[in-house]
Motif scaffolding. Structure first.
Motif, PDB file in Angstrom:
ATOM      1  N   THR A  10     -44.663 -19.527  21.062  1.00  0.00           N
ATOM      2  CA  THR A  10     -46.137 -19.513  20.857  1.00  0.00           C
ATOM      3  C   THR A  10     -46.757 -17.966  20.859  1.00  0.00           C
ATOM      4  N   ASN A  11     -46.309 -17.531  21.919  1.00  0.00           N
ATOM      5  CA  ASN A  11     -46.959 -15.971  22.100  1.00  0.00           C
ATOM      6  C   ASN A  11     -46.089 -15.043  22.128  1.00  0.00           C
ATOM      7  N   GLU A  34     -50.462 -13.975  19.043  1.00  0.00           N
ATOM      8  CA  GLU A  34     -49.970 -15.096  18.598  1.00  0.00           C
ATOM      9  C   GLU A  34     -48.642 -14.726  17.619  1.00  0.00           C
ATOM     10  N   ARG A  36     -46.207 -15.103  14.944  1.00  0.00           N
ATOM     11  CA  ARG A  36     -46.169 -15.566  13.523  1.00  0.00           C
ATOM     12  C   ARG A  36     -44.740 -14.927  13.150  1.00  0.00           C
TER      13      ARG A  36
END
Length: 94
Positions: A10-11, A34, A36
């Motif tokens: 998630t992070n 975040e 990605r």
């Protein structure tokens, strides 16, 4: 200073430590981004350079480490270290 990047599902947590590679130091700053998987090395460089500036930290990294549970994100983070910081980071993870 040492730059540590922990890429989670998630992070992505980034920490900056005083000291030289192989020696513990104090946390100077840390940030949460975040995760990605498609973020590029250049995006990491632009984002982290701005965060360093906002924290009043010099962009002088002497060593680094990457921990990840997101294999697709590893390449971009490694490329960030190698291209933008001229450092080969220690990699922990899959």
């Amino acid at each position: 200073m040492l730059l540590v990047v922990d890429v989670g599902n998630t992070n992505t947590v980034v920490g900056v430590f005083d000291g030289k590679q192989g020696r513990a130091g104090e946390v100077r700053a840390h940030w949460r981004l975040e995760t990605r998987a498609r973020r590029t090395a250049d995006e990491y460089a632009a984002t982290l350079h701005e965060l360093f500036t906002l924290a009043g930290l010099p962009w002088q990294i002497e060593g680094g480490m990457i921990a990840t549970v997101v294999p697709p994100a590893l390449f971009a983070v490694e490329q960030f270290f190698e291209r933008h910081l001229k450092i080969r980071p220690l990699v922990v993870g899959p």
